[in-house]
Design a protein around this motif. Structure first.
Motif, PDB file in Angstrom:
ATOM      1  N   SER A 135       0.819  -1.206   0.000  1.00 47.99           N
ATOM      2  CA  SER A 135       0.000   0.000   0.000  1.00 47.99           C
ATOM      3  C   SER A 135       0.859   1.264   0.000  1.00 47.99           C
ATOM      4  CB  SER A 135      -0.912  -0.012   1.233  1.00 47.99           C
ATOM      5  OG  SER A 135      -1.628   1.191   1.335  1.00 47.99           O
ATOM      6  N   ARG A 136       0.533   2.172  -0.942  1.00 49.34           N
ATOM      7  CA  ARG A 136       1.181   3.487  -1.038  1.00 49.34           C
ATOM      8  C   ARG A 136       2.703   3.385  -1.115  1.00 49.34           C
ATOM      9  NH1 ARG A 136      -3.289   3.656   2.048  1.00 49.34           N
ATOM     10  NH2 ARG A 136      -4.780   5.362   1.690  1.00 49.34           N
ATOM     11  N   TYR A 137       3.171   2.379  -1.824  1.00 46.31           N
ATOM     12  CA  TYR A 137       4.612   2.109  -1.829  1.00 46.31           C
ATOM     13  C   TYR A 137       5.394   3.220  -2.525  1.00 46.31           C
ATOM     14  CZ  TYR A 137       8.949  -0.508  -2.122  1.00 46.31           C
ATOM     15  OH  TYR A 137      10.256  -0.904  -1.996  1.00 46.31           O
ATOM     16  N   LEU A 138       4.884   3.724  -3.634  1.00 41.89           N
ATOM     17  CA  LEU A 138       5.610   4.759  -4.373  1.00 41.89           C
ATOM     18  C   LEU A 138       5.733   6.043  -3.552  1.00 41.89           C
ATOM     19  CD1 LEU A 138       4.186   4.350  -7.988  1.00 41.89           C
ATOM     20  CD2 LEU A 138       6.243   3.351  -6.986  1.00 41.89           C
ATOM     21  N   ARG A 139       4.785   6.297  -2.657  1.00 39.98           N
ATOM     22  CA  ARG A 139       4.869   7.493  -1.830  1.00 39.98           C
ATOM     23  C   ARG A 139       5.770   7.280  -0.614  1.00 39.98           C
ATOM     24  NH1 ARG A 139      -0.556   9.867   0.763  1.00 39.98           N
ATOM     25  NH2 ARG A 139      -0.133   8.222   2.289  1.00 39.98           N
ATOM     26  N   THR A 140       5.682   6.116   0.000  1.00 42.40           N
ATOM     27  CA  THR A 140       6.468   5.880   1.213  1.00 42.40           C
ATOM     28  C   THR A 140       7.939   5.613   0.907  1.00 42.40           C
ATOM     29  OG1 THR A 140       5.869   3.535   1.136  1.00 42.40           O
ATOM     30  CG2 THR A 140       4.481   4.990   2.450  1.00 42.40           C
ATOM     31  N   GLU A 141       8.250   5.051  -0.260  1.00 41.90           N
ATOM     32  CA  GLU A 141       9.635   4.705  -0.600  1.00 41.90           C
ATOM     33  C   GLU A 141      10.141   5.527  -1.788  1.00 41.90           C
ATOM     34  OE1 GLU A 141      11.338   2.829   1.268  1.00 41.90           O
ATOM     35  OE2 GLU A 141       9.740   1.996   2.514  1.00 41.90           O
ATOM     36  N   TRP A 142       9.759   6.777  -1.841  1.00 43.54           N
ATOM     37  CA  TRP A 142      10.146   7.593  -2.988  1.00 43.54           C
ATOM     38  C   TRP A 142      11.640   7.945  -2.971  1.00 43.54           C
ATOM     39  CZ3 TRP A 142      12.268  12.453  -2.520  1.00 43.54           C
ATOM     40  CH2 TRP A 142      12.153  13.060  -1.273  1.00 43.54           C
ATOM     41  N   LYS A 143      12.260   7.995  -1.819  1.00 42.52           N
ATOM     42  CA  LYS A 143      13.680   8.370  -1.772  1.00 42.52           C
ATOM     43  C   LYS A 143      14.587   7.320  -2.407  1.00 42.52           C
ATOM     44  CE  LYS A 143      13.477  11.523   2.182  1.00 42.52           C
ATOM     45  NZ  LYS A 143      13.964  11.809   3.557  1.00 42.52           N
ATOM     46  N   PRO A 144      14.527   6.029  -2.003  1.00 46.46           N
ATOM     47  CA  PRO A 144      15.375   5.049  -2.697  1.00 46.46           C
ATOM     48  C   PRO A 144      15.006   4.876  -4.156  1.00 46.46           C
ATOM     49  CG  PRO A 144      13.891   3.962  -1.155  1.00 46.46           C
ATOM     50  CD  PRO A 144      13.803   5.428  -0.872  1.00 46.46           C
ATOM     51  N   LEU A 145      13.707   4.998  -4.477  1.00 42.63           N
ATOM     52  CA  LEU A 145      13.313   4.888  -5.883  1.00 42.63           C
ATOM     53  C   LEU A 145      13.839   6.064  -6.697  1.00 42.63           C
ATOM     54  CD1 LEU A 145       9.647   3.564  -5.632  1.00 42.63           C
ATOM     55  CD2 LEU A 145      11.631   2.365  -6.560  1.00 42.63           C
ATOM     56  N   HIS A 198      13.655 -18.118  -0.036  1.00 47.54           N
ATOM     57  CA  HIS A 198      14.671 -18.552   0.917  1.00 47.54           C
ATOM     58  C   HIS A 198      15.881 -17.624   0.985  1.00 47.54           C
ATOM     59  CE1 HIS A 198      13.194 -23.006   0.612  1.00 47.54           C
ATOM     60  NE2 HIS A 198      12.328 -22.203   1.180  1.00 47.54           N
ATOM     61  N   ASN A 199      16.137 -16.846  -0.060  1.00 44.54           N
ATOM     62  CA  ASN A 199      17.397 -16.122  -0.128  1.00 44.54           C
ATOM     63  C   ASN A 199      17.272 -14.613  -0.278  1.00 44.54           C
ATOM     64  OD1 ASN A 199      19.529 -18.482  -0.520  1.00 44.54           O
ATOM     65  ND2 ASN A 199      17.804 -18.957  -1.856  1.00 44.54           N
ATOM     66  N   VAL A 200      16.133 -14.123  -0.760  1.00 43.77           N
ATOM     67  CA  VAL A 200      15.983 -12.692  -1.019  1.00 43.77           C
ATOM     68  C   VAL A 200      14.986 -12.119  -0.014  1.00 43.77           C
ATOM     69  CG1 VAL A 200      15.445 -10.940  -2.734  1.00 43.77           C
ATOM     70  CG2 VAL A 200      16.392 -13.130  -3.464  1.00 43.77           C
ATOM     71  N   PRO A 201      15.398 -11.155   0.821  1.00 42.26           N
ATOM     72  CA  PRO A 201      14.457 -10.553   1.776  1.00 42.26           C
ATOM     73  C   PRO A 201      13.287  -9.894   1.067  1.00 42.26           C
ATOM     74  CG  PRO A 201      16.727  -9.966   2.311  1.00 42.26           C
ATOM     75  CD  PRO A 201      16.763 -10.632   0.973  1.00 42.26           C
ATOM     76  N   LYS A 202      12.160  -9.841   1.771  1.00 38.41           N
ATOM     77  CA  LYS A 202      10.939  -9.318   1.160  1.00 38.41           C
ATOM     78  C   LYS A 202      11.097  -7.859   0.744  1.00 38.41           C
ATOM     79  CE  LYS A 202       6.707  -9.958  -0.124  1.00 38.41           C
ATOM     80  NZ  LYS A 202       6.388 -10.920  -1.201  1.00 38.41           N
ATOM     81  N   ASP A 203      11.767  -7.053   1.571  1.00 44.78           N
ATOM     82  CA  ASP A 203      11.953  -5.645   1.217  1.00 44.78           C
ATOM     83  C   ASP A 203      12.785  -5.497  -0.055  1.00 44.78           C
ATOM     84  OD1 ASP A 203      10.499  -4.902   3.382  1.00 44.78           O
ATOM     85  OD2 ASP A 203      12.224  -4.474   4.668  1.00 44.78           O
ATOM     86  N   LEU A 204      13.790  -6.357  -0.218  1.00 39.95           N
ATOM     87  CA  LEU A 204      14.623  -6.293  -1.420  1.00 39.95           C
ATOM     88  C   LEU A 204      13.844  -6.746  -2.649  1.00 39.95           C
ATOM     89  CD1 LEU A 204      17.484  -5.592  -2.356  1.00 39.95           C
ATOM     90  CD2 LEU A 204      18.116  -7.984  -2.008  1.00 39.95           C
ATOM     91  N   GLN A 205      13.021  -7.772  -2.501  1.00 42.35           N
ATOM     92  CA  GLN A 205      12.166  -8.191  -3.615  1.00 42.35           C
ATOM     93  C   GLN A 205      11.261  -7.050  -4.068  1.00 42.35           C
ATOM     94  OE1 GLN A 205       9.976 -11.837  -2.949  1.00 42.35           O
ATOM     95  NE2 GLN A 205      11.574 -12.674  -1.647  1.00 42.35           N
ATOM     96  N   THR A 206      10.690  -6.346  -3.100  1.00 48.39           N
ATOM     97  CA  THR A 206       9.733  -5.290  -3.437  1.00 48.39           C
ATOM     98  C   THR A 206      10.414  -4.130  -4.150  1.00 48.39           C
ATOM     99  OG1 THR A 206       8.496  -5.913  -1.460  1.00 48.39           O
ATOM    100  CG2 THR A 206       7.914  -3.841  -2.499  1.00 48.39           C
ATOM    101  N   ILE A 260      20.250   3.175   0.331  1.00 47.03           N
ATOM    102  CA  ILE A 260      19.033   2.433   0.005  1.00 47.03           C
ATOM    103  C   ILE A 260      18.752   1.499   1.163  1.00 47.03           C
ATOM    104  CG2 ILE A 260      17.911   0.891  -1.649  1.00 47.03           C
ATOM    105  CD1 ILE A 260      19.862   1.917  -3.770  1.00 47.03           C
ATOM    106  N   THR A 261      17.736   1.794   1.936  1.00 50.88           N
ATOM    107  CA  THR A 261      17.488   1.066   3.183  1.00 50.88           C
ATOM    108  C   THR A 261      17.128  -0.392   2.946  1.00 50.88           C
ATOM    109  OG1 THR A 261      15.181   1.819   3.137  1.00 50.88           O
ATOM    110  CG2 THR A 261      16.763   3.167   4.361  1.00 50.88           C
ATOM    111  N   GLN A 262      16.608  -0.720   1.779  1.00 45.90           N
ATOM    112  CA  GLN A 262      16.213  -2.102   1.510  1.00 45.90           C
ATOM    113  C   GLN A 262      17.415  -3.015   1.280  1.00 45.90           C
ATOM    114  OE1 GLN A 262      14.866   0.544   0.131  1.00 45.90           O
ATOM    115  NE2 GLN A 262      12.684   0.467   0.615  1.00 45.90           N
ATOM    116  N   ILE A 263      18.590  -2.449   1.027  1.00 42.86           N
ATOM    117  CA  ILE A 263      19.793  -3.244   0.795  1.00 42.86           C
ATOM    118  C   ILE A 263      20.553  -3.342   2.110  1.00 42.86           C
ATOM    119  CG2 ILE A 263      21.925  -3.461  -0.525  1.00 42.86           C
ATOM    120  CD1 ILE A 263      20.668  -1.839  -2.725  1.00 42.86           C
TER     121      ILE A 263
END
Length: 580
Positions: free
Chosen positions: A94-104, A161-169, A362-365
């Motif tokens: 939900s609202r991903y483009l707005r909440t994660e606009w900085k790393p994007l 098993h190997n890629v965290p959910k935040d990194l996948q997203t 990039i916080t997801q990495i």
């Protein structure tokens, strides 16, 4: 009277249906056990059925001309990208483009620009006599990461098993957004070629007009309009579907297929007005599930992955059939000994260095290993083919007075961009499709060899009921040293599931106590069914201390607890047996 109708339609439908059926029979084995992507397998299948091999699928014959074939490939690619990007937008929280606009913004701004420039410099350096503006065109085509090939690392057992959910997203979001944002890079180079490439003789206006058109048409009409259009259509579609679902106007089938129909609507309407249908589809998909309602309602549904798989298999089979494989060796642009190093350098330097330089922002990495993973897996696929044919269409319009004859300064650009982009797509499909299985093989093979070499040569361990039991490898030597009358009976006790010993058949020849004592020294403590060790004795004990209540069944190595003696006589026959 029946007649054979071996026409193109029947052949294509038969080949496509037969291949999808065969692939489906072993799809779990190939994708979840061997980690092979369906794109790589389908590409090889398309090559096998193409005129370069079996000649079952003949795309040029179906299209009638090279121009028609290019148009078919472009429209097919637009369709697949439109559906894939709506699904990519729907998958985001939900609202991903707005909440994660900085790393994007970092990934889609400085990093994507650096990827474009690095790729263009490599192309310009390794292709002889290539103008830098032409290299910018080639670099713009292969800059976006492909959402179709990205599914290899964001879906399936490996990703779970190997890629965290935040990194996948973040990978899904980047691959979806940067497909549509390839337009500014491409058309900046194309407008400069149009207005200053031939000295401004045929197209007066110079660089000023080119930059003005770039800002007005590319950024204003193509990018901004597509974002607004996609957001509006996505929001209206969400509200309508929500209202109809609440009032029970829509059935389940129509509800599930709504995202696909939305993708078709946006692709067609944006194509009619000449805007960026790829970016509009991604924005519409994200706005469509802005409140997570549709995503959560379809999270357990298998229709979206099914349609996704069918489109992936079909498009890469088509690519395998229409790819100009012969041009990689026989062309006037770049020899093969330059083309192969170019492909390797682009895959290594196009993306990885810039992710490594900026991954801490990039916080997801999380850490260097994830940065290397994300930097390496930036696949080149359908989006590159899309921009390739957009480029070819633009080039044909540079000299309208002479029909299909290209302008003198872009006479080689068509072949330049076709050879390099197709080669990079093939390289990416092969390299990224084989990286995970080869990486897994490289990890497990040394471990397997090490375990094999470090184990005793005279013992092999096997497990029954949660405990490890070693046995002798030298069966021939044991048999040679065993008396003839004792060879018919194994010197090793046989265990039930649960740990109790299976007695020998009364009619069998019993080994001597010395043999039993030697065997008992090998066998370790007995474990019960619950896994706990209840005895540490390694000596021979009498039957009164052990429960041996199973019947004697020939050729059975393991007994289950419910296999009780069938009679009192059979129980009495078990008396006197020994156990370890």
């Amino acid at each position: 009277m029946p007649t054979l109708a071996v026409n193109n339609f029947n052949i294509v439908v038969s080949v496509l249906g037969g291949w999808i059926s065969l692939f489906g029979l072993v799809s779990y084995l190939l994708k979840e056990n061997f980690y092979l992507s369906e794109a790589l397998i389908s590409l090889l299948a398309g090559l096998t059925f193409s005129p370069h091999a079996a000649n079952f699928v003949r795309p040029l014959e179906y299209a009638g001309s090279e121009e028609n074939l290019n148009a078919i490939t472009l429209y097919f690619t637009r369709l697949v990208l439109g559906v894939q990007l709506v699904l990519a937008g729907v998958q985001l929280p939900s609202r991903y483009l707005r909440t994660e606009w900085k790393p994007l913004a970092l990934l889609l701004g400085p990093i994507m620009t650096a990827m474009w420039l690095m790729t263009s410099l490599l192309v310009w350096a390794l292709i002889p006599h290539l103008p830098f503006l032409h290299a910018l065109v080639v670099g713009a085509c292969v800059t976006p990461t492909d959402p179709v090939l990205s599914n290899v690392i964001v879906k399936g057992r490996f990703a779970d098993h190997n890629v965290p959910k935040d990194l996948q997203t973040i990978i899904i979001a980047e691959s979806g957004a940067n497909d549509g944002l390839g337009y500014p890079f491409l058309f900046l180079a194309l407008y400069l070629i149009k207005y200053i490439g031939d000295g401004g003789v045929n197209e007066p206006g110079g660089a000023g007009l080119a930059i003005g058109l770039w800002f007005g048409e590319t950024w204003g009409y193509t990018i901004i309009l597509s974002v607004i259009y996609g957001a509006v259509v996505g929001w209206i579609a969400k509200e309508l579907l929500h209202y109809c679902e609440e009032h029970k106007f829509v059935d389940r089938e129509s509800f599930l297929v709504f995202a696909f129909s939305l993708a078709l609507l946006i692709t067609g309407t944006c194509g009619m007005i000449g805007s960026d249908d790829i970016l509009a589809c991604f924005i519409a998909g994200n706005v469509f599930t802005w409140d997570d309602w549709f995503r959560l309602a379809t999270v357990d549904d298998s229709l979206q992955p099914t349609i996704d798989m069918l489109l992936n298999v079909a498009i890469f089979m088509w690519y395998g059939a229409v790819c100009p494989w012969h041009s990689f060796i026989a062309n006037d642009v770049i020899p093969i000994y330059r083309l192969i190093p170019l492909g390797i350098l682009i895959l290594l330097l196009r993306r990885l260095p810039f992710i490594l330089m900026s991954y801490k922002k990039i916080t997801q990495i999380d850490g260097l290993r994830q940065a290397i993973f994300m930097g390496f897996f930036g696949p080149i696929g359908c989006s590159a083919i899309f921009y390739l044919y957009v480029t070819l269409e633009f080039i044909t319009m540079l000299n309208p007075d002479q029909g299909d004859t290209p302008r003198w300064d872009v006479a080689r650009l068509q072949e330049d961009v076709s050879v390099v982009v197709w080669f990079m797509v093939i390289c990416s499909v092969v390299v990224h499709g084989l990286s995970i299985p080869l990486g897994k093989f490289g990890i497990y093979l040394p471990r397997t060899i090490s375990r094999t070499l470090s184990s005793p040569e005279d013992l092999i361990s096997f497990q029954v009921g949660g405990r490890v039991i070693p046995r002798s490898r030298s069966r021939d030597e044991t048999a040679a040293n065993t008396p003839t009358e004792s060879r018919s009976v194994s010197l090793r006790p046989v265990y039930r599931i649960g740990g109790s010993i299976i007695p020998e058949h009364p009619s069998a020849t019993r080994p001597s106590p010395a043999h039993l004592s030697g065997a008992s020294d090998i066998i370790g403590p007995r474990d019960n069914l619950d896994g706990g060790s209840k005895s540490t004795s390694t000596k021979v004990e009498s039957e009164s201390q052990w429960n041996m209540s199973s019947p004697i069944l020939p050729n059975r190595m393991i007994r289950f607890p419910d296999e009780a003696p069938s009679s009192d006589k059979e129980s009495r026959e078990l008396k006197g047996d020994v156990a370890c």
